[in-house]
Every structure is written in structure tokens, then in C-alpha cells.
Design a protein around this motif. Structure first.
Motif, short mmCIF file in Angstrom:
data_model
loop_
_atom_site.label_atom_id
_atom_site.label_comp_id
_atom_site.label_asym_id
_atom_site.label_seq_id
_atom_site.Cartn_x
_atom_site.Cartn_y
_atom_site.Cartn_z
N VAL A 167 0.84 -1.21 0.00
CA VAL A 167 0.00 0.00 0.00
C VAL A 167 0.87 1.25 0.00
CG1 VAL A 167 -1.70 1.32 1.33
CG2 VAL A 167 -1.93 -1.16 1.12
N ASN A 168 1.93 1.23 0.79
CA ASN A 168 2.84 2.38 0.86
C ASN A 168 3.56 2.63 -0.46
OD1 ASN A 168 2.45 3.44 3.39
ND2 ASN A 168 4.54 3.12 4.07
N VAL A 169 4.00 1.56 -1.12
CA VAL A 169 4.70 1.70 -2.40
C VAL A 169 3.79 2.40 -3.41
CG1 VAL A 169 5.62 0.46 -4.38
CG2 VAL A 169 6.28 -0.23 -2.09
N ILE A 170 2.54 1.96 -3.49
CA ILE A 170 1.59 2.55 -4.44
C ILE A 170 1.33 4.02 -4.12
CG2 ILE A 170 -0.77 2.46 -5.33
CD1 ILE A 170 -0.68 -0.59 -4.82
N GLY A 171 1.04 4.31 -2.85
CA GLY A 171 0.72 5.69 -2.45
C GLY A 171 1.90 6.63 -2.59
N CYS A 172 3.05 6.22 -2.08
CA CYS A 172 4.24 7.07 -2.13
C CYS A 172 4.74 7.24 -3.56
CB CYS A 172 5.35 6.50 -1.25
SG CYS A 172 4.97 6.48 0.51
N ALA A 217 12.45 19.89 -3.36
CA ALA A 217 12.80 19.22 -2.10
C ALA A 217 11.68 18.28 -1.68
CB ALA A 217 13.05 20.27 -1.01
N GLU A 218 10.43 18.68 -1.95
CA GLU A 218 9.28 17.83 -1.63
C GLU A 218 9.32 16.55 -2.46
OE1 GLU A 218 6.34 17.61 1.16
OE2 GLU A 218 7.71 19.28 0.80
N ALA A 219 9.66 16.69 -3.74
CA ALA A 219 9.77 15.50 -4.61
C ALA A 219 10.87 14.56 -4.10
CB ALA A 219 10.07 15.94 -6.04
N THR A 220 11.97 15.14 -3.61
CA THR A 220 13.06 14.33 -3.06
C THR A 220 12.59 13.56 -1.82
OG1 THR A 220 14.72 15.90 -3.86
CG2 THR A 220 15.39 14.40 -2.10
N GLN A 221 11.79 14.23 -0.97
CA GLN A 221 11.26 13.56 0.21
C GLN A 221 10.42 12.35 -0.18
OE1 GLN A 221 10.44 17.51 2.89
NE2 GLN A 221 9.20 15.75 3.34
N TRP A 222 9.53 12.52 -1.16
CA TRP A 222 8.66 11.42 -1.58
C TRP A 222 9.43 10.34 -2.31
CZ3 TRP A 222 4.30 10.26 0.49
CH2 TRP A 222 3.51 11.26 1.07
N LYS A 223 10.49 10.72 -3.00
CA LYS A 223 11.35 9.72 -3.63
C LYS A 223 11.96 8.82 -2.55
CE LYS A 223 15.69 9.23 -6.22
NZ LYS A 223 16.82 9.95 -6.87
N TRP A 260 5.28 10.77 -5.43
CA TRP A 260 6.58 11.11 -6.01
C TRP A 260 6.42 11.48 -7.49
CZ3 TRP A 260 10.76 6.95 -7.44
CH2 TRP A 260 11.87 7.60 -8.00
N TRP A 261 5.70 10.64 -8.24
CA TRP A 261 5.49 10.88 -9.67
C TRP A 261 4.76 12.21 -9.91
CZ3 TRP A 261 0.64 11.20 -12.07
CH2 TRP A 261 0.68 11.31 -13.47
N TYR A 262 3.73 12.46 -9.13
CA TYR A 262 2.91 13.66 -9.31
C TYR A 262 3.71 14.92 -9.01
CZ TYR A 262 -0.85 17.04 -8.51
OH TYR A 262 -1.65 18.16 -8.54
N ASP A 293 10.78 8.29 0.44
CA ASP A 293 9.71 7.51 1.05
C ASP A 293 9.32 6.33 0.16
OD1 ASP A 293 8.12 7.01 3.20
OD2 ASP A 293 7.11 8.95 3.18
N THR A 294 9.29 6.55 -1.16
CA THR A 294 8.95 5.47 -2.09
C THR A 294 10.00 4.37 -2.05
OG1 THR A 294 7.82 7.04 -3.57
CG2 THR A 294 8.43 4.90 -4.49
N LEU A 295 11.27 4.76 -2.12
CA LEU A 295 12.35 3.78 -2.08
C LEU A 295 12.38 3.03 -0.74
CD1 LEU A 295 15.19 5.85 -3.81
CD2 LEU A 295 13.77 4.04 -4.81
N LEU A 296 12.07 3.76 0.32
CA LEU A 296 11.98 3.13 1.63
C LEU A 296 10.88 2.07 1.64
CD1 LEU A 296 12.55 2.91 4.67
CD2 LEU A 296 11.03 4.86 5.02
N SER A 297 9.72 2.42 1.07
CA SER A 297 8.59 1.48 1.04
C SER A 297 8.90 0.25 0.20
CB SER A 297 7.34 2.18 0.49
OG SER A 297 6.98 3.27 1.32
#
Length: 297
Positions: A123-128, A149-155, A132-134, A157-161
Motif C-alpha cells: 500500500v505504501n509503495v503505491i501511495g508514495c 525538495a518535496e519531490a526528493t522527500q517522496w522519492k 513522487w510521480w505527481y 519515502d517510495t524507495l523506503l517502502s
């Protein structure tokens, strides 16, 4: 920054804050329930992301307000300040998580319900990934260090997930194998491996922000663009132009030129024409040009 870009920046940051709040709450609750260090870190990271996004949103709103008395040279400096804070906080969170994971390894590992953790990870991979993409696509359209910087944060989070999900799948496979006794080490080991990667990202954010705060030279791309346009401009005007300094501070590009007259005097109208042409040429960098032209003897 134009009003349209400012409005889009606020919308993107608001969207990011709402999404981060959901992941923060879900990660913290589930992580504590299943006893996973990695999921708790994911929730804490999302909570920190939320707080930092709110900070970015507040900074974005404040930057747009006129305040000549407090900031006579503009508020562009606030953007790298916010990014530096974000990088430092994320660096501290990752460092503490790395420390906790090492302690857990020496204390015999941590047993985790891999099935529930894996579902949470998907679920986290899909949401994050969507966030990130958006936001990354919006960052390409609107020149804003806060959005980047916000995109970097979500990147992150996505890699973490992704790492969490793959790690728990691996942990489940180990638990049904002859090496089941080592499955308790999967959770802290994942945290250690991820920490070594995640330390680099906030470090880079902090380093770049400090470079802007210290007014150091920007990227080679920006310096090359300025030198190229100034050299081309010399063929159109009656002055000799020397680039004295170039710096990027937030969304502002600061360029300082020395103007040498080819004749006996420098015409004011010609200087203004030079300023106007250069501003138009450098508009492709999508930065607010702050041009200082000194008449050199």
C-alpha cells in the motif's frame, strides 16, 4: 515568482501534507502493533515529512508577502534555509534509526509479522510512488526549490517502502526455510542497509542549501548559460561586459557584471537596454534574475 506558480506551489505542498499525514498515522500505529523497527521508522519519517511540508508551505506563503523592512534584499534566502532544515532533520532521523537498528542486532533481532507488514508495504509503495510521480512532474513545470525538495522527500519515502516490502518478503521466505532462526534479524538488517543509502540524500540536500546560503557558485549549467548569454550580448551592445559573480539563492539568480565603455562614456539608455536583453535571455533558466551592473573605469 509569478502568481500562478505561487498558487500551484501552495496546492502541491498542501496535497503533499495531506497525503503525508495519512502515511504517518498508519505507519506509526501499524509499526507499534507488529513491532517492526522499519515500519515505525517509515511512520516517523512520514510524520517528519508532514511537519517539514507544513514548514515549506508556511515559508511559501510568507515569501509572497511584502516585507521590505525586515528583508530589504528580498526573501529568496528563506528557501535554502527551509531546505537546509529539512535536510538536517531527515539526516538526524536516519542516523537515530541506524543506531536503533544496530542496537537491535546486538540484542537478538526483532520478531515481526511479515504478512501484515508486507501488505502495508505494498500500500505504501503505491501511495508514495504516486505522490513522487505527481510532485516530480509538477517540479519540472514550476521552478521551485521547495517543490523539488518535496519531490526528493517522496522519492526517499517510495524507495523506503519498496525496500521494506522486499525485505519483509525476504523475511517471510527465510522464516519458512531451514534458516528460520535468523528471520528475527531481517527487520534491523533492512534498517541498517537502508540507512546507508538514506544518509546520502539529506546530506546532499543540506550541502546544496548551504552552498546557496554561503553564496557559492551555482551548478556548471547555470554558470555556462550566464557566460554564454553575456558573451553573445557583447556583440549587440556598445559596452564590454565582464561577469564578476554568479550565485543562486532559492529561486533567485544573482548576477553581477562590470560594464566597460568602448567609448568615452556609458549611456544610461544603453545600460538599461543591456539589462533588458540579458533578463530576457536568461528567462529560460526559470529563475528570478537579480542583476547588478557596475560601471567600471
Amino acid at each position: 515568482m509569478c502568481a500562478r506558480t505561487s498558487l500551484n506551489e501552495k496546492r502541491i505542498l498542501t496535497f503533499s501534507a495531506l497525503l503525508a499525514s495519512g502515511f504517518a498515522g498508519g505507519g506509526l500505529v501499524l509499526g507499534l502493533l507488529v513491532g517492526s523497527l522499519v515500519i515505525v521508522f517509515d511512520g516517523v519519517y512520514s510524520l517528519v515529512s508532514l511537519l517539514l511540508t507544513l514548514l515549506s508551505l508556511a515559508a511559501s506563503r510568507y515569501i509572497q508577502r511584502p516585507s521590505k523592512s525586515l528583508f530589504p534584499f528580498g526573501k529568496a534566502i528563506l528557501e535554502p534555509v527551509v531546505i537546509a532544515i529539512k535536510g538536517l532533520v531527515i539526516l538526524l532521523v536516519v542516523s537515530y534509526s541506524l543506531y536503533s537498528a544496530i542496537i537491535a542486532m546486538f540484542n537478538g533481532g526483532r520478531e515481526v509479522d511479515a504478512s501484515i507488514a508486507t501488505l502495508f508495504g505494498v500500500v505504501n509503495v503505491i501511495g508514495c510512488g504516486y505522490a513522487w510521480w505527481y510532485i516530480a512532474n509538477k517540479s519540472k513545470r514550476f521552478s521551485s526549490g521547495l517543490i523539488a525538495a518535496e519531490a526528493t522527500q517522496w522519492k526517499m519515502d517510495t524507495l523506503l517502502s519498496v525496500a521494506v516490502t522486499l525485505g519483509f518478503i525476504s523475511a517471510w521466505l527465510v522464516s519458512v526455510s531451514p534458516f528460520a532462526e535468523y528471520a528475527v534479524y531481517a527487520d534491523p538488517m533492512m534498517m541498517i542497509l537502508m540507512s546507508f543509502y538514506f544518509i546520502k540524500v539529506p546530506f546532499d540536500m543540506l550541502r546544496e542549501a548551504l552552498r546557496e546560503l554561503l553564496m557559492m557558485s551555482p551548478s556548471d549549467e547555470i554558470c555556462h548559460a550566464v557566460d554564454k548569454e553575456v558573451s553573445a550580448l557583447e556583440q549587440q551592445v556598445s559596452q564590454k561586459l565582464n561577469v564578476v559573480g554568479v550565485a543562486k539563492v532559492g529561486r533567485e539568480l544573482r548576477v553581477r557584471l562590470d560594464v566597460h565603455s568602448k567609448g568615452n562614456q556609458v549611456e544610461v539608455a544603453e545600460v538599461e537596454r543591456t539589462r533588458r536583453i540579458l533578463k530576457d535571455k536568461l528567462s529560460k533558466l526559470s529563475l528570478d534574475l537579480n542583476l547588478t551592473m557596475n560601471i567600471a573605469s
